[in-house]
Motif scaffolding. Sequence first.
Motif, mmCIF file in Angstrom:
data_model
loop_
_atom_site.group_PDB
_atom_site.id
_atom_site.type_symbol
_atom_site.label_atom_id
_atom_site.label_comp_id
_atom_site.label_asym_id
_atom_site.label_seq_id
_atom_site.Cartn_x
_atom_site.Cartn_y
_atom_site.Cartn_z
ATOM 1 N N LEU A 1 60.231 50.330 42.293
ATOM 2 C CA LEU A 1 61.545 49.796 42.649
ATOM 3 C C LEU A 1 62.208 49.204 41.409
ATOM 4 N N PRO A 2 63.526 49.152 41.390
ATOM 5 C CA PRO A 2 64.204 48.452 40.282
ATOM 6 C C PRO A 2 63.809 46.986 40.271
ATOM 7 N N ARG A 3 63.825 46.392 39.095
ATOM 8 C CA ARG A 3 63.519 44.965 39.005
ATOM 9 C C ARG A 3 64.495 44.166 39.861
ATOM 10 N N GLY A 4 63.978 43.170 40.555
ATOM 11 C CA GLY A 4 64.826 42.358 41.402
ATOM 12 C C GLY A 4 64.049 41.763 42.551
ATOM 13 N N GLY A 5 64.768 41.227 43.523
ATOM 14 C CA GLY A 5 64.159 40.521 44.633
ATOM 15 C C GLY A 5 63.157 41.331 45.441
ATOM 16 N N PRO A 6 63.538 42.524 45.957
ATOM 17 C CA PRO A 6 62.585 43.283 46.769
ATOM 18 C C PRO A 6 61.303 43.634 46.018
ATOM 19 N N ALA A 7 61.432 44.053 44.754
ATOM 20 C CA ALA A 7 60.246 44.391 43.968
ATOM 21 C C ALA A 7 59.382 43.152 43.749
ATOM 22 N N ALA A 8 60.010 42.019 43.505
ATOM 23 C CA ALA A 8 59.261 40.787 43.272
ATOM 24 C C ALA A 8 58.515 40.349 44.532
ATOM 25 N N VAL A 9 59.139 40.512 45.701
ATOM 26 C CA VAL A 9 58.490 40.135 46.959
ATOM 27 C C VAL A 9 57.255 40.993 47.204
ATOM 28 N N LEU A 10 57.388 42.294 46.994
ATOM 29 C CA LEU A 10 56.245 43.186 47.183
ATOM 30 C C LEU A 10 55.150 42.891 46.164
ATOM 31 N N ALA A 11 55.549 42.586 44.935
ATOM 32 C CA ALA A 11 54.558 42.211 43.921
ATOM 33 C C ALA A 11 53.851 40.916 44.306
ATOM 34 N N ALA A 12 54.592 40.003 44.942
ATOM 35 C CA ALA A 12 53.993 38.748 45.381
ATOM 36 C C ALA A 12 52.947 38.987 46.471
ATOM 37 N N CYS A 13 53.142 40.025 47.288
ATOM 38 C CA CYS A 13 52.120 40.385 48.284
ATOM 39 C C CYS A 13 50.813 40.748 47.586
ATOM 40 N N TYR A 14 50.935 41.524 46.517
ATOM 41 C CA TYR A 14 49.735 41.879 45.758
ATOM 42 C C TYR A 14 49.130 40.640 45.105
ATOM 43 N N ALA A 15 49.976 39.765 44.590
ATOM 44 C CA ALA A 15 49.482 38.543 43.961
ATOM 45 C C ALA A 15 48.709 37.690 44.963
ATOM 46 N N LEU A 16 49.169 37.660 46.208
ATOM 47 C CA LEU A 16 48.460 36.910 47.237
ATOM 48 C C LEU A 16 47.039 37.445 47.404
ATOM 49 N N GLY A 17 46.899 38.767 47.490
ATOM 50 C CA GLY A 17 45.574 39.356 47.611
ATOM 51 C C GLY A 17 44.703 39.062 46.402
ATOM 52 N N ALA A 18 45.307 39.136 45.205
ATOM 53 C CA ALA A 18 44.541 38.884 43.985
ATOM 54 C C ALA A 18 44.083 37.432 43.909
ATOM 55 N N VAL A 19 44.928 36.510 44.345
ATOM 56 C CA VAL A 19 44.551 35.099 44.352
ATOM 57 C C VAL A 19 43.437 34.854 45.378
ATOM 58 N N LEU A 20 43.537 35.465 46.548
ATOM 59 C CA LEU A 20 42.472 35.331 47.548
ATOM 60 C C LEU A 20 41.153 35.856 47.008
ATOM 61 N N LEU A 21 41.223 36.943 46.242
ATOM 62 C CA LEU A 21 40.011 37.466 45.618
ATOM 63 C C LEU A 21 39.460 36.467 44.607
ATOM 64 N N ALA A 22 40.343 35.906 43.785
ATOM 65 C CA ALA A 22 39.904 34.946 42.772
ATOM 66 C C ALA A 22 39.277 33.705 43.405
ATOM 67 N N LEU A 23 39.721 33.347 44.611
ATOM 68 C CA LEU A 23 39.190 32.158 45.264
ATOM 69 C C LEU A 23 37.736 32.332 45.694
ATOM 70 N N HIS A 24 37.223 33.561 45.663
ATOM 71 C CA HIS A 24 35.800 33.769 45.935
ATOM 72 C C HIS A 24 34.934 33.339 44.755
ATOM 73 N N ALA A 25 35.536 33.200 43.582
ATOM 74 C CA ALA A 25 34.755 32.895 42.383
ATOM 75 C C ALA A 25 34.167 31.482 42.388
ATOM 76 N N PRO A 26 34.955 30.418 42.676
ATOM 77 C CA PRO A 26 34.370 29.057 42.619
ATOM 78 C C PRO A 26 33.171 28.842 43.548
ATOM 79 N N PRO A 27 33.254 29.216 44.850
ATOM 80 C CA PRO A 27 32.057 28.996 45.689
ATOM 81 C C PRO A 27 30.866 29.841 45.249
ATOM 82 N N ARG A 28 31.124 31.051 44.724
ATOM 83 C CA ARG A 28 30.020 31.865 44.233
ATOM 84 C C ARG A 28 29.371 31.194 43.019
ATOM 85 N N LEU A 29 30.204 30.639 42.146
ATOM 86 C CA LEU A 29 29.681 29.934 40.979
ATOM 87 C C LEU A 29 28.830 28.739 41.407
ATOM 88 N N LEU A 30 29.319 27.965 42.372
ATOM 89 C CA LEU A 30 28.574 26.794 42.839
ATOM 90 C C LEU A 30 27.250 27.193 43.478
#
Length: 284
Positions: free
Chosen positions: A49-78
């Motif tokens: 998509l062209p740069r802008g609001g819709p593309a950023a929103v969809l990218a934020a969906c991916y960022a949400l998944g990536a952050v949820l994945l990253a949140l598995h790291a601290p408890p695994r480390l502990l």
Amino acid sequence: MSVLVGLIVMLGMLVVVPMGLRLTGAPELDRMRRLWPLFAVPGAVALWLPRGGPAAVLAACYALGAVLLALHAPPRLLRNLAASRASAVAPTEIALLTALVTPAIAAVALVAERSGHTLFGFGLGILALTVPHFHFAGFAAALVSGLVCRIADSAAGRFAALSVPLGTLLVLIGYFIGDRAELAGAVVLTAGMWTVALLTWRSIRGGQRDRITRLLLATSSAVLVVTMVLALSWALGEASGLPHPTLTWMAATHGLGNALGFALCSVLAWRRLRNHTDHEGRTA
């Protein structure tokens, strides 16, 4: 974002990350792996998509998944710290923890780039290349170095599993403090990746592997030798002012080679190894 970079990022989002999560053998990541397409598909659409609001929103969906994945790291480390009853964590675990975190770095860069805004002073071109870098030099490289260390549990294997995350971290730090730090990161990362290639060729490719698996492992090893030379030449040129490949050329050579020749071939090979091991276990 160029067509080539977009295709490389799609490969990382839709194929390499979910296949890699399965290879970890971590039961707590099974649900994340099943849900991953819900985050990765919108992220992949955002690339076109062209740069802008819709593309950023969809990218934020991916960022949400990536952050949820990253949140598995601290408890695994502990859990690992508690199990070892020490301050040390096994090199294999350090590599896996790095793999869990790096897609979030890529996703943050993706959101900024798709929204059309600079981030920490980095232009849109650098942000666009940061996205594939932390999918492949981050997630895939760390994951494979950890898998190699599991089988080749030696000084070289431990070096690979530690130097790849360290090199990735130094490259990230180099983004902020200067080209010389980024060069240091490239040197450490290259040393780790060449060790991964050597161990893959000598210790993992042999034995009772079938022809296709051996070919995939051999390809990933050979490609790493070439692509990391390109990475070194670029980092050295940036730090010293010597002639070096352009970013466009790097994307077409280093980036494409690492995506197809290293990451894709590696996860396919390790999936075949895992399936073969599971089959032997069920037969026994």
